[in-house]
Design a protein around this motif. Sequence first.
Motif, PDB file in Angstrom:
ATOM      1  N   ALA A 220       3.251  -1.521  -0.043  1.00  0.00           N
ATOM      2  CA  ALA A 220       3.457  -0.078   0.105  1.00  0.00           C
ATOM      3  C   ALA A 220       2.168   0.643   0.489  1.00  0.00           C
ATOM      4  CB  ALA A 220       4.023   0.499  -1.190  1.00  0.00           C
ATOM      5  N   LEU A 221       1.073   0.344  -0.209  1.00  0.00           N
ATOM      6  CA  LEU A 221      -0.185   1.034   0.075  1.00  0.00           C
ATOM      7  C   LEU A 221      -0.649   0.742   1.498  1.00  0.00           C
ATOM      8  CD1 LEU A 221      -2.617   2.732  -0.847  1.00  0.00           C
ATOM      9  CD2 LEU A 221      -3.676   0.600  -1.617  1.00  0.00           C
ATOM     10  N   THR A 222      -0.592  -0.530   1.892  1.00  0.00           N
ATOM     11  CA  THR A 222      -1.027  -0.908   3.237  1.00  0.00           C
ATOM     12  C   THR A 222      -0.236  -0.155   4.303  1.00  0.00           C
ATOM     13  OG1 THR A 222      -1.630  -3.121   2.480  1.00  0.00           O
ATOM     14  CG2 THR A 222      -1.319  -2.834   4.834  1.00  0.00           C
ATOM     15  N   ARG A 223       1.062  -0.044   4.114  1.00  0.00           N
ATOM     16  CA  ARG A 223       1.889   0.625   5.110  1.00  0.00           C
ATOM     17  C   ARG A 223       1.627   2.134   5.154  1.00  0.00           C
ATOM     18  NH1 ARG A 223       7.562  -2.851   4.513  1.00  0.00           N
ATOM     19  NH2 ARG A 223       6.649  -4.794   5.291  1.00  0.00           N
ATOM     20  N   LEU A 224       1.325   2.721   4.023  1.00  0.00           N
ATOM     21  CA  LEU A 224       0.950   4.144   4.008  1.00  0.00           C
ATOM     22  C   LEU A 224      -0.353   4.362   4.780  1.00  0.00           C
ATOM     23  CD1 LEU A 224       1.776   5.106   0.313  1.00  0.00           C
ATOM     24  CD2 LEU A 224       2.802   6.134   2.345  1.00  0.00           C
ATOM     25  N   VAL A 225      -1.327   3.484   4.536  1.00  0.00           N
ATOM     26  CA  VAL A 225      -2.615   3.588   5.238  1.00  0.00           C
ATOM     27  C   VAL A 225      -2.422   3.404   6.738  1.00  0.00           C
ATOM     28  CG1 VAL A 225      -4.849   2.460   5.591  1.00  0.00           C
ATOM     29  CG2 VAL A 225      -4.051   2.926   3.270  1.00  0.00           C
ATOM     30  N   GLU A 226      -1.685   2.386   7.118  1.00  0.00           N
ATOM     31  CA  GLU A 226      -1.481   2.112   8.547  1.00  0.00           C
ATOM     32  C   GLU A 226      -0.756   3.260   9.243  1.00  0.00           C
ATOM     33  OE1 GLU A 226      -1.409  -2.762   8.691  1.00  0.00           O
ATOM     34  OE2 GLU A 226       0.472  -1.683   8.298  1.00  0.00           O
ATOM     35  N   ALA A 227       0.218   3.862   8.565  1.00  0.00           N
ATOM     36  CA  ALA A 227       0.953   4.984   9.157  1.00  0.00           C
ATOM     37  C   ALA A 227       0.052   6.199   9.307  1.00  0.00           C
ATOM     38  CB  ALA A 227       2.168   5.329   8.297  1.00  0.00           C
ATOM     39  N   SER A 228      -0.811   6.433   8.312  1.00  0.00           N
ATOM     40  CA  SER A 228      -1.678   7.603   8.339  1.00  0.00           C
ATOM     41  C   SER A 228      -2.839   7.436   9.308  1.00  0.00           C
ATOM     42  CB  SER A 228      -2.210   7.877   6.930  1.00  0.00           C
ATOM     43  OG  SER A 228      -2.895   9.105   6.873  1.00  0.00           O
ATOM     44  N   CYS A 229      -3.232   6.187   9.560  1.00  0.00           N
ATOM     45  CA  CYS A 229      -4.439   5.931  10.355  1.00  0.00           C
ATOM     46  C   CYS A 229      -4.142   5.247  11.687  1.00  0.00           C
ATOM     47  CB  CYS A 229      -5.405   5.061   9.552  1.00  0.00           C
ATOM     48  SG  CYS A 229      -5.770   5.682   7.917  1.00  0.00           S
ATOM     49  N   LYS A 230      -2.923   5.350  12.156  1.00  0.00           N
ATOM     50  CA  LYS A 230      -2.532   4.569  13.335  1.00  0.00           C
ATOM     51  C   LYS A 230      -3.360   4.894  14.566  1.00  0.00           C
ATOM     52  CE  LYS A 230       1.344   7.722  14.303  1.00  0.00           C
ATOM     53  NZ  LYS A 230       2.816   7.802  14.433  1.00  0.00           N
ATOM     54  N   ARG A 231      -3.912   6.099  14.666  1.00  0.00           N
ATOM     55  CA  ARG A 231      -4.713   6.455  15.841  1.00  0.00           C
ATOM     56  C   ARG A 231      -6.076   5.788  15.813  1.00  0.00           C
ATOM     57  NH1 ARG A 231      -4.967  12.662  17.151  1.00  0.00           N
ATOM     58  NH2 ARG A 231      -5.977  11.739  18.962  1.00  0.00           N
ATOM     59  N   GLN A 232      -6.593   5.506  14.597  1.00  0.00           N
ATOM     60  CA  GLN A 232      -7.919   4.898  14.481  1.00  0.00           C
ATOM     61  C   GLN A 232      -7.870   3.374  14.420  1.00  0.00           C
ATOM     62  OE1 GLN A 232      -7.464   8.014  12.560  1.00  0.00           O
ATOM     63  NE2 GLN A 232      -8.333   8.708  14.483  1.00  0.00           N
ATOM     64  N   LEU A 233      -6.742   2.813  14.002  1.00  0.00           N
ATOM     65  CA  LEU A 233      -6.658   1.374  13.818  1.00  0.00           C
ATOM     66  C   LEU A 233      -6.372   0.679  15.143  1.00  0.00           C
ATOM     67  CD1 LEU A 233      -4.683   1.232  10.451  1.00  0.00           C
ATOM     68  CD2 LEU A 233      -7.144   1.218  10.826  1.00  0.00           C
TER      69      LEU A 233
END
Length: 398
Positions: A220-233
């Motif tokens: 869950a945490l990883t997916r929240l981070v990836e969704a929030s940071c998709k422009r930088q990742l």
Amino acid sequence: MLIKCILLILVFVSTELIAADVCSNIKSGDKSTKSVDLSGEMPPLRDQDSIGWCYGFVAADLMGHYLYKNPKSVKGIVRKPMDFKTKDYSISALGVATLYNKVKNPDYMKSIRGKSLVDLNKEKKRVVAEAGGLNEALDIIKDHGFCFEKDASSEDYSFVEDSRCAFRHECKITEVLNIIYESSQPNVSCQDLSNIGRIFSGLNFKTINEILTNSERENALTRLVEASCKRQLKRPIFFGGPKTVNYNVEGGHKTEDMMKSLDNHLDRGIPVGVLYYSDFLNGVDRKSSRHASSIVGKRFNPQTCEVEYILRNSWGYGCGHYQKENPGYSKCFKELSTTGSPQQYYDNLMSCRKKFPPLLRNPKVVCDDSNSHVYIRKSDMQKYVYATTAIEEDGFKF
């Protein structure tokens, strides 16, 4: 008036002579140490609180300074140099640690699959892996990208009150992780969505709810981070670098070579990450409690006749955390109830603190309450630091 001025001059001169005499046996190289203070070039100070992600905070510090000095090195994110020093555009330590766990600790994620928070507590496990390597964390940033603090806040969890952060009405990362972990199920409460939304301010409640209800707990945490940071990742995110220099005494390097590299990088305006045994900061003379921090400067102190290094820690604000706790306070704290209102808990904590004030701080550790920086003597650095890591910001190979 003239006599008074003459007397003041004589006192000043004699004081300087005494100081010079006191340090007469010190190596001339130490006395001529170049003063360096890079603290004004670093991102805002943050507090890791009770989570074991010190490596992520240091990696965020070092890479944040690199971006400040080399803003055009990042693909698609060319900003003014000052942006990377601000709270919004500093690198998120939460993002670093989350990506690190995804890449480096997949087995840990499997080990907590399907288990409740109660079961994990019994097994003395966390909802995420904590310890990590600084060098590997920097590689994660270079290979996979990063989050900004505005995307994934590494603290600011003001909705919880607890021991370390009750003093400033803010609280710990582990509480937030528990909320996210327990919310990864149907019927997420509005309060949980609101609390999680404070961390991932770029995601609306609908998106957060969809991610949580459609994620396994451990992801869950990883997916929240990836969704929030998709422009930088993005991968790769940097043009050909940056390279790092690493020294490890436990790996066979000499302490004097490690310290020489540390000084060399500071003289070139480059902060250095250090791995060390942190108990000495609280006056405990033993090699225990492995920790990571950033060194952002140095100076020669004529009062101690030693070179002192400026340590930028992730233990919060002020100098209270460098004091040894009164045994009575520890006992009193354990008896405090956390079931009352945040204000009641805070009041009880303050009452306990007043009754059992902290013991005096280690006199060899000088802490500046105005900026939370700690001045560490060279002799202690040589004794307790066992590894250093620095980014070659200027392309010079040492």
